[in-house]
Design a protein around this motif. Sequence first.
Motif, PDB file in Angstrom:
ATOM      1  N   LEU A   8      25.423  16.391  60.216  1.00  0.00           N
ATOM      2  CA  LEU A   8      24.229  16.121  59.453  1.00  0.00           C
ATOM      3  C   LEU A   8      24.451  16.449  58.042  1.00  0.00           C
ATOM      4  N   LYS A   9      25.210  17.703  57.708  1.00  0.00           N
ATOM      5  CA  LYS A   9      25.334  17.953  56.326  1.00  0.00           C
ATOM      6  C   LYS A   9      26.224  17.026  55.535  1.00  0.00           C
ATOM      7  N   TRP A  10      27.130  16.361  56.185  1.00  0.00           N
ATOM      8  CA  TRP A  10      27.770  15.199  55.504  1.00  0.00           C
ATOM      9  C   TRP A  10      26.847  14.164  55.129  1.00  0.00           C
ATOM     10  N   ILE A  11      26.018  13.774  56.236  1.00  0.00           N
ATOM     11  CA  ILE A  11      25.028  12.744  55.773  1.00  0.00           C
ATOM     12  C   ILE A  11      24.102  13.244  54.736  1.00  0.00           C
ATOM     13  N   ASP A  12      23.743  14.470  54.821  1.00  0.00           N
ATOM     14  CA  ASP A  12      22.847  14.755  53.558  1.00  0.00           C
ATOM     15  C   ASP A  12      23.517  14.707  52.202  1.00  0.00           C
ATOM     16  N   GLU A  13      24.637  15.356  52.031  1.00  0.00           N
ATOM     17  CA  GLU A  13      25.392  15.145  51.062  1.00  0.00           C
ATOM     18  C   GLU A  13      25.585  13.573  50.568  1.00  0.00           C
ATOM     19  N   ARG A  14      25.884  12.781  51.580  1.00  0.00           N
ATOM     20  CA  ARG A  14      26.251  11.310  51.140  1.00  0.00           C
ATOM     21  C   ARG A  14      24.701  10.696  50.604  1.00  0.00           C
ATOM     22  N   MET A  15      23.544  11.026  51.406  1.00  0.00           N
ATOM     23  CA  MET A  15      22.352  10.444  50.977  1.00  0.00           C
ATOM     24  C   MET A  15      22.092  10.803  49.388  1.00  0.00           C
ATOM     25  N   LYS A  16      22.541  12.120  48.875  1.00  0.00           N
ATOM     26  CA  LYS A  16      21.991  12.746  47.480  1.00  0.00           C
ATOM     27  C   LYS A  16      22.853  11.678  46.293  1.00  0.00           C
ATOM     28  N   THR A  17      23.722  10.722  46.908  1.00  0.00           N
ATOM     29  CA  THR A  17      24.214   9.870  45.905  1.00  0.00           C
ATOM     30  C   THR A  17      23.323   8.802  45.551  1.00  0.00           C
ATOM     31  N   TYR A  18      22.095   8.586  46.306  1.00  0.00           N
ATOM     32  CA  TYR A  18      21.173   7.534  46.024  1.00  0.00           C
ATOM     33  C   TYR A  18      20.041   8.227  45.249  1.00  0.00           C
ATOM     34  N   GLN A  19      19.632   7.512  44.191  1.00  0.00           N
ATOM     35  CA  GLN A  19      18.632   8.044  43.294  1.00  0.00           C
ATOM     36  C   GLN A  19      17.306   7.809  43.790  1.00  0.00           C
ATOM     37  N   ILE A  20      16.853   8.788  44.824  1.00  0.00           N
ATOM     38  CA  ILE A  20      15.603   8.863  45.475  1.00  0.00           C
ATOM     39  C   ILE A  20      14.941   9.951  44.736  1.00  0.00           C
ATOM     40  N   LYS A  21      13.827   9.627  44.173  1.00  0.00           N
ATOM     41  CA  LYS A  21      13.263  10.635  43.149  1.00  0.00           C
ATOM     42  C   LYS A  21      12.452  11.897  44.016  1.00  0.00           C
ATOM     43  N   HIS A  22      11.536  11.546  45.172  1.00  0.00           N
ATOM     44  CA  HIS A  22      10.768  12.221  45.619  1.00  0.00           C
ATOM     45  C   HIS A  22      11.284  12.593  47.073  1.00  0.00           C
ATOM     46  N   GLY A  23      10.875  13.880  47.273  1.00  0.00           N
ATOM     47  CA  GLY A  23      11.489  14.372  48.522  1.00  0.00           C
ATOM     48  C   GLY A  23      11.022  13.917  49.988  1.00  0.00           C
ATOM     49  N   GLU A  24       9.670  13.375  49.964  1.00  0.00           N
ATOM     50  CA  GLU A  24       9.088  12.768  50.979  1.00  0.00           C
ATOM     51  C   GLU A  24       9.860  11.486  51.495  1.00  0.00           C
ATOM     52  N   ILE A  25      10.228  10.603  50.365  1.00  0.00           N
ATOM     53  CA  ILE A  25      10.807   9.375  50.536  1.00  0.00           C
ATOM     54  C   ILE A  25      12.179   9.723  51.294  1.00  0.00           C
ATOM     55  N   TYR A  26      12.763  10.481  50.382  1.00  0.00           N
ATOM     56  CA  TYR A  26      14.491  11.029  50.879  1.00  0.00           C
ATOM     57  C   TYR A  26      14.216  11.275  52.282  1.00  0.00           C
ATOM     58  N   HIS A  27      13.298  12.174  52.652  1.00  0.00           N
ATOM     59  CA  HIS A  27      13.418  12.563  53.923  1.00  0.00           C
ATOM     60  C   HIS A  27      13.128  11.565  55.114  1.00  0.00           C
ATOM     61  N   GLU A  28      12.172  10.394  54.655  1.00  0.00           N
ATOM     62  CA  GLU A  28      11.879   9.293  55.670  1.00  0.00           C
ATOM     63  C   GLU A  28      13.166   8.421  55.852  1.00  0.00           C
ATOM     64  N   ILE A  29      13.891   8.302  54.905  1.00  0.00           N
ATOM     65  CA  ILE A  29      15.017   7.434  54.897  1.00  0.00           C
ATOM     66  C   ILE A  29      16.197   8.152  55.676  1.00  0.00           C
ATOM     67  N   LEU A  30      16.521   9.489  55.175  1.00  0.00           N
ATOM     68  CA  LEU A  30      17.246  10.379  55.796  1.00  0.00           C
ATOM     69  C   LEU A  30      17.131  10.262  57.514  1.00  0.00           C
ATOM     70  N   ASP A  31      15.952  10.509  57.695  1.00  0.00           N
ATOM     71  CA  ASP A  31      15.573  10.607  59.191  1.00  0.00           C
ATOM     72  C   ASP A  31      15.708   9.361  60.161  1.00  0.00           C
ATOM     73  N   HIS A  32      15.738   8.277  59.226  1.00  0.00           N
ATOM     74  CA  HIS A  32      15.542   6.918  60.072  1.00  0.00           C
ATOM     75  C   HIS A  32      17.242   6.887  60.134  1.00  0.00           C
ATOM     76  N   ILE A  33      17.924   7.054  58.985  1.00  0.00           N
ATOM     77  CA  ILE A  33      19.409   6.783  59.168  1.00  0.00           C
ATOM     78  C   ILE A  33      20.056   7.861  60.393  1.00  0.00           C
ATOM     79  N   ILE A  34      19.643   8.958  60.412  1.00  0.00           N
ATOM     80  CA  ILE A  34      20.196  10.068  61.262  1.00  0.00           C
ATOM     81  C   ILE A  34      19.891   9.414  62.688  1.00  0.00           C
TER      82      ILE A  34
END
Length: 220
Positions: A8-34
Amino acid sequence: MKLSAEELKWIDERMKTYQIKHGEIYHEILDHIISAMEQKREVGDNRNMETLFQQVVDGHFGGDEGVQDLAIKQDDIYKQSILKRWLQSFKHYLTWPMLGFTMAVLFLSLKLPDVMQVKLFLLIVCMLLCCSPGMYAYFSLKGRVLKSVEGKQSFLKAHLIAMVCTPSGLFGVLTLNSPWSFIDYLSPKIFVATMMLFALVNLATIHFCRQFTALNPATK
């Protein structure tokens, strides 16, 4: 199968490479991928994290660019939703009783003496009413802002509070950029009309924020 804390930590770090500005949208996409990766693990897909992650991104989003495009689209959807709720909050108080009350107050304002002391008092009331929507929104939403990520803005903080502060911002710009002598040329009823407008903004702000506080319980 649930992913490990390290995965999960690896995925979170990998997700941060995307330029997603807002936390809510970041979490939506992160949860979907997980969730998608856990489903693949469930059916026996034991490929390494990099391969599995990219396969999910390519299959569900159409690649890295698809993730970026989805983030932009979600941002627009959120903005439209907030604007719609804001307009609905105004319409909620645009009633005949409110119009009648406003007309009565404006009629009474005709009786006010056209002197500097009265106009300064009304201007101060206007300023207080102008600032209160932003303060109410800040404190009522404090602790209820949706998920945020370090280094990323909360969508609510960036847009919702900005929405309620727009009228006060415009009033402040007009007031600060006008010579104070403008007070001499305005009658008390102009200040009363402005005061009633900001009273409406305050009521709309309360209604607006209550909708979001009902959807987002306070966090401990």
